[in-house]
Design a protein around this motif. Structure first.
Motif, PDB file in Angstrom:
ATOM      1  N   ASP A   1     -12.684   2.575   2.821  1.00 35.61           N
ATOM      2  CA  ASP A   1     -11.529   3.314   3.333  1.00 35.61           C
ATOM      3  C   ASP A   1     -12.033   4.598   3.973  1.00 35.61           C
ATOM      4  OD1 ASP A   1      -8.244   3.547   2.720  1.00 35.61           O
ATOM      5  OD2 ASP A   1      -9.282   5.410   3.181  1.00 35.61           O
TER       6      ASP A   1
ATOM      7  N   CYS B   1      -4.479  -4.059  -2.717  1.00 38.00           N
ATOM      8  CA  CYS B   1      -4.407  -4.182  -1.254  1.00 38.00           C
ATOM      9  C   CYS B   1      -5.797  -4.283  -0.620  1.00 38.00           C
ATOM     10  CB  CYS B   1      -3.670  -2.985  -0.666  1.00 38.00           C
ATOM     11  SG  CYS B   1      -1.949  -2.873  -1.216  1.00 38.00           S
ATOM     12  N   TYR B   2      -6.831  -3.991  -1.370  1.00 39.60           N
ATOM     13  CA  TYR B   2      -8.199  -3.943  -0.864  1.00 39.60           C
ATOM     14  C   TYR B   2      -9.065  -4.988  -1.564  1.00 39.60           C
ATOM     15  CZ  TYR B   2      -7.205   0.789   0.936  1.00 39.60           C
ATOM     16  OH  TYR B   2      -6.697   1.874   1.613  1.00 39.60           O
TER      17      TYR B   2
ATOM     18  N   ARG C   1     -10.544   0.142   6.407  1.00 39.76           N
ATOM     19  CA  ARG C   1      -9.375   0.884   6.884  1.00 39.76           C
ATOM     20  C   ARG C   1      -9.849   2.199   7.476  1.00 39.76           C
ATOM     21  NH1 ARG C   1      -3.628   1.466   4.109  1.00 39.76           N
ATOM     22  NH2 ARG C   1      -3.359  -0.199   5.640  1.00 39.76           N
TER      23      ARG C   1
ATOM     24  N   TYR D   1       0.839  -1.196   0.000  1.00 43.44           N
ATOM     25  CA  TYR D   1       0.000   0.000   0.000  1.00 43.44           C
ATOM     26  C   TYR D   1       0.882   1.257   0.000  1.00 43.44           C
ATOM     27  CZ  TYR D   1      -2.842   3.789   1.834  1.00 43.44           C
ATOM     28  OH  TYR D   1      -3.438   5.010   2.018  1.00 43.44           O
TER      29      TYR D   1
ATOM     30  N   ASP E   1      -6.985  -1.451  10.634  1.00 42.43           N
ATOM     31  CA  ASP E   1      -7.547  -2.228   9.533  1.00 42.43           C
ATOM     32  C   ASP E   1      -8.238  -3.500   9.975  1.00 42.43           C
ATOM     33  OD1 ASP E   1      -6.302  -0.399   7.836  1.00 42.43           O
ATOM     34  OD2 ASP E   1      -4.587  -1.710   7.442  1.00 42.43           O
TER      35      ASP E   1
ATOM     36  N   ALA F   1     -14.316  -3.159  -0.126  1.00 42.42           N
ATOM     37  CA  ALA F   1     -13.702  -2.522   1.047  1.00 42.42           C
ATOM     38  C   ALA F   1     -14.154  -1.068   1.201  1.00 42.42           C
ATOM     39  CB  ALA F   1     -12.179  -2.574   0.938  1.00 42.42           C
TER      40      ALA F   1
ATOM     41  N   ILE G   1     -13.233   1.599  -2.668  1.00 39.37           N
ATOM     42  CA  ILE G   1     -11.881   1.653  -3.204  1.00 39.37           C
ATOM     43  C   ILE G   1     -11.802   2.469  -4.490  1.00 39.37           C
ATOM     44  CG2 ILE G   1     -12.091  -0.614  -4.319  1.00 39.37           C
ATOM     45  CD1 ILE G   1      -8.908   1.022  -2.858  1.00 39.37           C
TER      46      ILE G   1
ATOM     47  N   ARG H   1      -6.520  -9.269   2.179  1.00 43.46           N
ATOM     48  CA  ARG H   1      -6.677  -7.891   1.713  1.00 43.46           C
ATOM     49  C   ARG H   1      -7.487  -7.114   2.756  1.00 43.46           C
ATOM     50  NH1 ARG H   1      -7.996  -7.424  -4.708  1.00 43.46           N
ATOM     51  NH2 ARG H   1      -6.477  -8.915  -5.484  1.00 43.46           N
ATOM     52  N   ILE H   2      -7.400  -5.805   2.651  1.00 42.33           N
ATOM     53  CA  ILE H   2      -8.132  -4.905   3.549  1.00 42.33           C
ATOM     54  C   ILE H   2      -9.612  -4.930   3.192  1.00 42.33           C
ATOM     55  CG2 ILE H   2      -8.430  -2.490   4.244  1.00 42.33           C
ATOM     56  CD1 ILE H   2      -5.421  -2.118   3.322  1.00 42.33           C
ATOM     57  N   THR H   3     -10.467  -5.007   4.232  1.00 40.04           N
ATOM     58  CA  THR H   3     -11.903  -4.844   4.023  1.00 40.04           C
ATOM     59  C   THR H   3     -12.402  -3.527   4.634  1.00 40.04           C
ATOM     60  OG1 THR H   3     -12.432  -6.104   6.025  1.00 40.04           O
ATOM     61  CG2 THR H   3     -12.396  -7.309   3.931  1.00 40.04           C
TER      62      THR H   3
ATOM     63  N   TYR I   1      -8.938  -7.095   7.986  1.00 38.44           N
ATOM     64  CA  TYR I   1      -8.540  -7.871   6.819  1.00 38.44           C
ATOM     65  C   TYR I   1      -9.381  -9.130   6.748  1.00 38.44           C
ATOM     66  CZ  TYR I   1      -4.187  -5.180   6.493  1.00 38.44           C
ATOM     67  OH  TYR I   1      -3.263  -4.181   6.364  1.00 38.44           O
TER      68      TYR I   1
END
Length: 166
Positions: A43, A36-37, A130, A21, A116, A41, A52, A126-128, A118
């Motif tokens: 953010d 990364c997402y 953040r 990221y 985060d 996700a 995203i 991956r990020i869900t 994940y």
């Protein structure tokens, strides 16, 4: 022993997502950031909260305003629970701003944490979700430099030396 080893592998994979990221943001490599997402996700950067695709558009609009950005990741606490995980990544981000008429360049310096959630889907972490928390910030005028101009080889795209084959 096998569970402990898997937990370490999961933690390492999650920490690597954070490093990818940071590289993606600093190189303005939007596909790397996207990777990364998970597609669904969310953010929450404070100023931007959403999906995203919107986050990448937010970054595309804001990042070119800086001469460069550098994100340093420090402490990383990762708690894995099966196919979900929680993580807190401490970071310091530097954002170089070009000089305005009559003034010096400036470094915007932020001490921040990425909090985060994940998920591992299809074997990939991956990020869900953040949430970015700013702990402190400051503005440093750049009054003097010591690195010669020809040594400043950083690029904010795939022409950066880090993308060249070793």
């Amino acid at each position: 022993m096998e569970d402990a080893l898997q937990r370490l592998l999961d933690e390492a994979a999650i920490k690597k997502v954070q490093l990818r990221y940071c590289r993606g943001i600093d190189r303005m490599d939007w596909e790397l950031v996207r990777s990364c997402y998970h597609p669904d996700a969310i953010d929450d950067h404070g100023e931007y909260v959403g999906g995203i695709d919107g986050f990448i558009e937010y970054c595309k609009a804001g990042c070119p305003n800086f001469v460069s950005t550098t994100h340093f990741t420090g402490n990383q606490l990762v708690e894995v629970d099966g196919d979900t995980a929680w993580a807190e990544h401490y970071a310091r981000a530097y954002h170089r701003v070009a000089a305005q008429p009559g003034g010096p360049e400036k470094d915007l310096v932020v001490n921040t944490r990425y909090i985060d959630r994940y998920e591992r889907r299809g074997g990939e972490w991956r990020i869900t979700r953040r949430v970015v928390v700013v702990d402190t910030d400051r503005v440093d005028p750049v009054l003097e430099r010591w690195v010669p101009e020809e040594q400043l080889r950083s690029r904010r795209d795939r022409s950066d030396p880090s993308y060249l084959p070793a």
